[in-house]
Design a protein around this motif. Structure first.
Motif, short mmCIF file in Angstrom:
data_model
loop_
_atom_site.label_atom_id
_atom_site.label_comp_id
_atom_site.label_asym_id
_atom_site.label_seq_id
_atom_site.Cartn_x
_atom_site.Cartn_y
_atom_site.Cartn_z
N HIS A 60 -3.32 -3.20 8.09
CA HIS A 60 -3.73 -1.92 7.50
C HIS A 60 -3.73 -0.76 8.47
CE1 HIS A 60 -5.68 -4.90 4.70
NE2 HIS A 60 -4.77 -4.28 3.98
N HIS A 118 3.00 -4.37 5.35
CA HIS A 118 1.96 -4.42 4.32
C HIS A 118 1.46 -3.01 4.00
CE1 HIS A 118 -1.33 -6.24 2.07
NE2 HIS A 118 -2.16 -5.42 2.69
N HIS A 144 0.83 -1.22 0.00
CA HIS A 144 0.00 0.00 0.00
C HIS A 144 0.85 1.26 0.00
CE1 HIS A 144 -3.86 -1.98 0.81
NE2 HIS A 144 -3.14 -2.87 1.48
#
Ligand SMILES: CC(=O)/C=C/C=C(C)/C=C/C1=C(C)CCCC1(C)C
Ligand SMILES: CC(/C=C/C=O)=C\C=C\C=O
Ligand SMILES: [Fe+2]
Length: 563
Positions: free
Chosen positions: A365, A298, A248
């Motif tokens: 996230h 991530h 991301h």
């Protein structure tokens, strides 16, 4: 019903001549009704078992009920969310129930691992599937939808050879003999054996190019947002090297920021690519403070002036990277003894302005981050929010397809919370991590988040995410979290698996939640729909059914209508 294999792909491909009935093509073709909307297909294009017929006959299960090597044991019917998409591509107009706001003009793209079967072999983990890009094109209250497999080298090779040919998230091709194993190791270090299966996200760069991404750098693939064509690799023109990056990046009109974990000399490179360029520049570097390898990265957040570099105790593991078979934590290892850290890097100077130890954490996230200032405007702390899994790595195991496919009504989703890091900038060596609101507000499940993009890096109030209504084995609600009032509003559709709620602001809006939230749902009946919620009330305002079931998808982006 036959199971979906690559040898069947050719049969299942819907030809590009399939169009909605309102289209202008000549009727030398047969009419097929897809959920109140008719499409055209050449009779000769249809195989007896093609998606066209199976999708039309709603009585027939749109999933393969036969027990596979890893899937759906005992003939259990699997949810369509965890079932491979049955055709390589499709496009058509959807009938809309409710009302799409007239101002919503543009295309929502959503990427995800939609194809998990190779011949008779089934991938074992959600993250292994070959990328399926789905689009929802909104124009003047109407909705044209479609999907297409991304033509990565990994996908093309798998299709041709009917077997996995590159190292995916959890699996790798098994070498035939020792010599092949040695060759394989060399290929791993050169990156040649790594997948380019760009199945995680899709971003629109400031210059309008649209790139699908995964965690391997070579898995950066340019696509056409209109017809979903794969245009080719996004080539980074610099010589920074490295093989992996955050899935991301932070993308703004002017920049593309990302983190490159350094496995050789444990740390992270903070890199920036200016809009219009393919050349990344190293802005700074963070050395790891614990463990044998960098933590899995991530995603990461930014504030207006800083990049937040998380160093999670779930770390890459060199040995696991070499294995062909999945290990309990895949390519990672849990190192609680190595502690967890968060580092703050100044965007302008590349210098580390804070590096603190924080409680152990597990997150995929980050939601957003912002700067806390004192009365003189000096930054005193950085606040960074994430979907935090209570420092429990078992979530990775829960995302195995077999677990996802075998829901029997028993509550199996581990608890998660909105984890709020408070990172002081005054030299204090410790940061805090606490729940931003009572996790019961969102059913103790939270992941797959978005915000109003205008609030990126700024103090914000609302986050949209998937939450839980228990019992469940996967997030099954959409939740709007109010971080100020510490409350959540939840949307639920019995049996449906919704994908990441994506916020699109109304042009001219002045309030943070003035807009719509887009999600796609995989339904218990085997169907799939796009849903629109009002950003403020969080009530459903429109729904449109696809003519086939949608597999679960991960992350999306918004491509505004060309001016
Ligand atoms: C779908 C998703 O969220 C994550 C996908 C991650 C992938 C494909 C990671 C792939 C990797 C390899 C193929 C080898 C190197 C390590 C790692 C980045 C985990
Ligand atoms: C589906 C997911 C992570 C996706 C990565 O891109 C996490 C789900 C967590 C469940 O709570
Ligand atoms: Fe993700």
């Amino acid at each position: 019903m036959a199971s979906f294999t690559f040898s069947h792909i050719a049969q299942f491909v819907l030809p590009s001549n399939i169009i909605v009935s309102d289209g202008l093509r000549k009727p030398e073709r047969e009419w097929l009704t897809f959920s109140n909307k008719s499409i055209l297909a050449r009779k000769s294009d249809r195989s007896p078992d093609s998606v066209v017929t199976s999708a039309v006959t709603h009585h027939a299960p749109p999933v393969d009920p036969s027990p596979g090597k890893e899937a759906g044991g005992g003939g259990l019917m699997s949810h369509v969310a965890w079932t491979s998409v049955r055709q390589e591509r499709w496009e058509g107009e959807l009938v809309v129930e409710g009302e799409i706001p007239q101002w919503l003009n543009g295309t929502y793209l959503r990427n995800g691992p939609g194809l998990w079967n190779l011949g008779n072999y089934k991938f074992r983990h959600l993250f292994d599937g070959y990328a399926t890009l789905v689009k929802l094109h909104f124009e003047n209250g109407q909705l044209i939808a479609g999907h297409r497999q991304i033509e990565s080298e990994a996908y093309k090779a798998a299709k041709k050879n009917e077997k996995i040919c590159y190292r995916e998230f959890s699996e790798a091709p098994k070498p035939d003999n020792f010599i092949a194993y040695i060759g394989d190791l060399a290929n791993l270090f050169s990156g040649a054996s790594l997948t380019d299966n760009a199945n995680t996200g899709v971003v629109r760069l400031g210059d309008g190019r649209v790139v699908c991404l995964t965690e391997t750098q070579k898995g950066s693939i340019l696509v056409d947002p209109d017809n979903l064509d794969t245009l080719g690799k996004f080539e980074y023109s610099d010589s920074i090297g490295g093989l992996i990056h955050s899935a991301h990046p932070i993308v703004t009109d002017t920049d593309f920021w990302t983190l490159l974990p350094d496995l050789m000399n444990p740390g992270y490179l903070v890199v920036r690519m200016k809009t219009g360029s393919n050349e990344r520049k190293v802005i700074g570097r963070v050395d790891c403070r614990g463990g044998p390898a960098p933590g899995w990265v991530h995603s990461f957040p930014v504030t207006e002036h800083y990049v937040v570099v998380p160093e999670m105790p779930l770390r890459y593991c060199a040995q696991n990277l070499l294995r062909a078979e999945p290990t309990p934590l895949y390519k990672f290892e849990w190192h609680p003894d190595s502690k967890g850290f968060v580092h703050i890097v100044c965007k302008a100077s590349g210098k580390i302005v804070s590096s603190v130890e924080v409680p152990l954490y597990v997150t995929f996230h980050f939601i957003n981050a912002y700067e806390e200032t004192d009365e003189d405007g000096r930054v005193t702390a950085v606040i960074a929010d994430c979907c935090e899994h209570n420092a429990d790595t078992s979530i990775l195991e829960k995302l195995r397809l077999q677990n996802l496919q075998s829901f029997m009504g028993v509550d199996e989703l581990p608890d998660a919370r909105v984890g709020r890091f408070i990172i002081p900038l005054d030299g204090t060596p410790y940061g805090k991590l606490e729940a931003a609101l009572d996790p019961d507000e969102h059913g103790r499940g939270i992941d797959m988040c978005s915000i109003n993009p205008s609030y990126l890096g700024k103090r914000y109030r609302y986050a949209y995410a998937c939450g839980a209504r228990r019992p469940c084995n996967f997030p099954n609600t959409l939740t709007k979290v109010d971080l100020l009032e510490k409350k959540a509003k939840n949307w639920y559709d019995d049996g449906s698996v919704p994908s990441e709620p994506f916020f699109v602001a109304r042009p001219g809006a002045t309030e943070e939640d003035d807009g719509v939230v887009i999600s796609m749902i995989s339904e218990v009946s085997g169907g799939g729909s796009a849903v629109l919620l009002d950003g403020k009330t969080f009530e459903e305002i429109a729904r449109a059914k696809f003519p086939y079931g949608l597999p679960y998808g991960l992350h999306g982006c918004w491509v505004p209508k060309k001016k």
